[in-house]
Design a protein around this motif. Structure first.
Motif, PDB file in Angstrom:
ATOM      1  N   HIS A  82      65.236  92.562   7.404  1.00  0.00           N
ATOM      2  CA  HIS A  82      66.330  93.396   6.901  1.00  0.00           C
ATOM      3  C   HIS A  82      66.348  93.376   5.371  1.00  0.00           C
ATOM      4  N   LEU A  86      65.460  96.508   2.711  1.00  0.00           N
ATOM      5  CA  LEU A  86      66.493  97.058   1.832  1.00  0.00           C
ATOM      6  C   LEU A  86      66.262  96.754   0.356  1.00  0.00           C
ATOM      7  N   ASN A 100      60.942 101.590  -1.769  1.00  0.00           N
ATOM      8  CA  ASN A 100      62.213 101.339  -1.088  1.00  0.00           C
ATOM      9  C   ASN A 100      62.535 102.574  -0.246  1.00  0.00           C
ATOM     10  N   GLN A 102      65.101 103.520   1.141  1.00  0.00           N
ATOM     11  CA  GLN A 102      66.463 104.046   0.966  1.00  0.00           C
ATOM     12  C   GLN A 102      67.197 104.236   2.278  1.00  0.00           C
ATOM     13  N   LEU A 103      67.097 103.237   3.139  1.00  0.00           N
ATOM     14  CA  LEU A 103      67.809 103.327   4.413  1.00  0.00           C
ATOM     15  C   LEU A 103      69.214 102.783   4.249  1.00  0.00           C
ATOM     16  N   ASP A 104      70.130 103.217   5.116  1.00  0.00           N
ATOM     17  CA  ASP A 104      71.422 102.546   5.104  1.00  0.00           C
ATOM     18  C   ASP A 104      71.335 101.322   6.026  1.00  0.00           C
ATOM     19  N   ASP A 105      72.382 100.533   6.024  1.00  0.00           N
ATOM     20  CA  ASP A 105      72.376  99.269   6.752  1.00  0.00           C
ATOM     21  C   ASP A 105      72.096  99.442   8.247  1.00  0.00           C
ATOM     22  N   ASP A 106      72.719 100.446   8.844  1.00  0.00           N
ATOM     23  CA  ASP A 106      72.547 100.674  10.283  1.00  0.00           C
ATOM     24  C   ASP A 106      71.126 101.086  10.609  1.00  0.00           C
ATOM     25  N   GLN A 107      70.559 101.919   9.749  1.00  0.00           N
ATOM     26  CA  GLN A 107      69.179 102.357   9.989  1.00  0.00           C
ATOM     27  C   GLN A 107      68.229 101.176   9.867  1.00  0.00           C
ATOM     28  N   ALA A 108      68.454 100.345   8.832  1.00  0.00           N
ATOM     29  CA  ALA A 108      67.601  99.167   8.658  1.00  0.00           C
ATOM     30  C   ALA A 108      67.738  98.250   9.874  1.00  0.00           C
TER      31      ALA A 108
END
Ligand code: HEC
Length: 122
Positions: A82, A86, A100, A102-108
Motif C-alpha cells: 500500500h 501510494l 506514482n 495517483q490512486l486513491d486509498d480505496d483503489q490502492a
C-alpha cells in the motif's frame, strides 16, 4: 461488454459468487478483488504482468516484476505494498523508478488485496 456496465456487473457477480446476503463481508472482499484485478489490468499491465488472463504482455522492456512474483516476496504485506504504491515516484534523476499511479486509498487497497490474493497460486 460496454464499459459503463462493468462495475455493476462485477458487483452482481461478486454478490452471486459469495452466496448473496448470507456472506456480506466476504462479498465486499470479493468485489475488492474484482476491482483490484480490473484496475491492475487497466493501469499496471503496461509494465507488469498482472494476471494470467492479461490480453497483452507488458510493453515495458524488460517488464517490471510480475504481480505473482511480488505477492511471493517475503516482505510483501498489505502495509508495504500500500505505501509503495501510494508513495513511489519516478523523477528526472530516478527515471527507472516506478511512476506514482495517483490512486486513491480505496483503489490502492483493492489492488493490494488483488496482488496478495495471487500468493498461493501457481
Ligand atoms: C510505467 C511502468 C509501470 C507502471 C504503469 C506500473 N509500474 Fe509498478 N513498477 C515499475 C518498475 C520499473 C518497478 C521497479 C522499480 C521500482 O521499484 O520503482 C515497479 C515496481 C513495483 C512494485 C515493487 C516491486 C518490488 O520489487 O517489490 C510494486 C508493488 C508495483 N510496482 C506495483 C504496481 C501497481 C499496483 C501498478 C498499477 C497501479 C504499477 N506498479 C504500475 C513500473 C511500472
Amino acid at each position: 461488454m460496454h464499459r459503463r456496465l462493468r462495475a455493476p456487473f462485477y458487483l452482481v457477480l461478486a454478490f452471486l459468487l459469495t452466496g448473496g446476503v448470507h456472506a456480506q463481508e466476504s462479498s465486499a472482499a470479493k468485489s475488492d478483488l474484482l476491482e483490484g484485478h480490473r484496475l491492475a489490468l487497466l493501469i499496471c499491465s503496461a509494465c507488469h504482468s498482472v494476471s494470467a488472463d492479461q490480453p497483452d504482455p507488458p510493453i515495458l522492456r524488460p517488464p517490471a516484476l510480475s504481480f505473482r512474483s511480488i505477492s511471493k516476496k517475503p516482505g510483501a504485506t498489505e502495509q508495504s505494498l500500500h505505501s509503495f504504491i501510494l508513495t513511489t515516484h519516478s523523477t528526472v534523476k530516478m527515471p527507472f523508478n516506478m511512476l506514482n499511479p495517483q490512486l486513491d486509498d480505496d483503489q490502492a487497497a483493492a489492488i493490494v488485496a488483488y496482488i496478495l490474493s495471487l500468493k498461493g497460486r501457481h
